[in-house]
Scaffold this active site. Structure first.
Site, PDB file in Angstrom:
ATOM      1  N   SER A 133      36.329  13.714 -14.540  1.00  0.00           N
ATOM      2  CA  SER A 133      36.273  12.311 -14.155  1.00  0.00           C
ATOM      3  C   SER A 133      37.179  11.520 -15.082  1.00  0.00           C
ATOM      4  CB  SER A 133      34.834  11.786 -14.262  1.00  0.00           C
ATOM      5  OG  SER A 133      34.797  10.373 -14.161  1.00  0.00           O
ATOM      6  N   TYR A 146      27.042  10.892 -19.333  1.00  0.00           N
ATOM      7  CA  TYR A 146      27.916  11.368 -18.255  1.00  0.00           C
ATOM      8  C   TYR A 146      29.362  11.450 -18.731  1.00  0.00           C
ATOM      9  CZ  TYR A 146      30.629  11.474 -13.970  1.00  0.00           C
ATOM     10  OH  TYR A 146      31.542  11.806 -12.996  1.00  0.00           O
TER      11      TYR A 146
END
Length: 262
Positions: A133, A146
């Site tokens: 990501s 995350y």
């Protein structure tokens, strides 16, 4: 005969990769927790493509399931592994349920690590695509855990890919770094489906990319052998900016970005 194995295949990016690869003539090994979703996807693919499909129902947050999956699949002529299983949670670090965070670490990091190592060893040739990501390029307040898991994915993938290159093994590891994608991830993570980035005083707005776009661009990058794959030129630019700007400046910017999305 060639096979592709996709984790997190029941929805979102994983599902779209399955459709793209079926069109490319790959036989598929689809892995996810939700058997009903896998069955629906298999039926949809078989209506349109003449490929073989195996379904593996596993919760990859359990390390033993990762070993079982590899043991069952290592004998197939797998030419592509897509480590897509993962999820996020947004909010104050002190408020997010620690059970959810530990499961996130197990899914996003430990399962990906295990499967990358096992398949990189057993594959004769091919590629492994790890889904990271843009959040992995900087500290990510309000999505701290995350972001940290995706940073691990980026750094580990690039380092191991270099090792494989130096050793002469015919396996390449690519890492896909999308920005926000409009999938079920947003609902699980508790964030909005629009990304408003307030970047160094200038407003940079964009609608989220679709999972279909992500799969198409990701597959193109894999075919080209790109080590780090970005969806947009702006993402590539932002990844470079994060290396130049001091963390003390990035932290408040990223905090405001995430605060507006929650």
């Amino acid at each position: 005969m060639k096979y592709a194995l996709i984790t997190g295949a029941s929805s979102g990016i994983g599902r779209e990769f399955a459709l793209v690869l079926a069109k490319e003539g790959y036989n598929l090994i689809l892995v996810a927790r939700r058997e009903d979703r896998l069955i629906e996807l298999k039926e949809e693919i078989l209506k349109n493509y003449n490929v073989k499909i195996l379904l593996k129902v596993y919760d990859l947050s359990r390390a033993d399931n990762c070993y079982h999956l590899h043991k069952e699949c290592k004998w197939f002529p797998i030419r592509l592994v897509i480590n897509n299983a993962g999820f996020g949670k947004a909010g104050q670090f002190l408020d997010i349920d620690i059970v959810d965070e530990v499961k996130m670490i197990k899914t996003n990091v430990i399962s990906l690590h295990i499967l990358t190592k096992l398949f990189a060893n057993s594959m004769i040739k091919g590629r492994i695509l790890n889904i990271a990501s843009m959040a992995g390029f900087m500290p990510d307040p309000l999505m701290a855990t995350y972001g940290a898991t995706k940073s691990y994915v980026i750094q580990m993938s690039r380092a191991v890919n270099y090792e494989l290159k130096r050793s002469g093994k015919n396996v390449k590891i690519c890492v896909l770094c999308p920005g926000p994608i409009a999938t079920e991830f947003q609902d699980v993570a508790n964030v909005k489906k629009k990304d408003n980035l307030n970047f160094v005083g200038k407003v940079y707005e964009r609608q989220m990319a679709t999972a279909k776009d992500c799969a198409k661009i990701g597959w193109l990058g894999v075919k080209k052998g790109e080590e780090v794959i970005y969806l947009k030129k702006s993402d590539r630019f932002l990844s470079k900016i994060t290396k130049i700007l001091p963390t003390s400046l990035l932290l408040p910017i990223q905090y405001e970005i995430q605060r507006k999305k929650i």
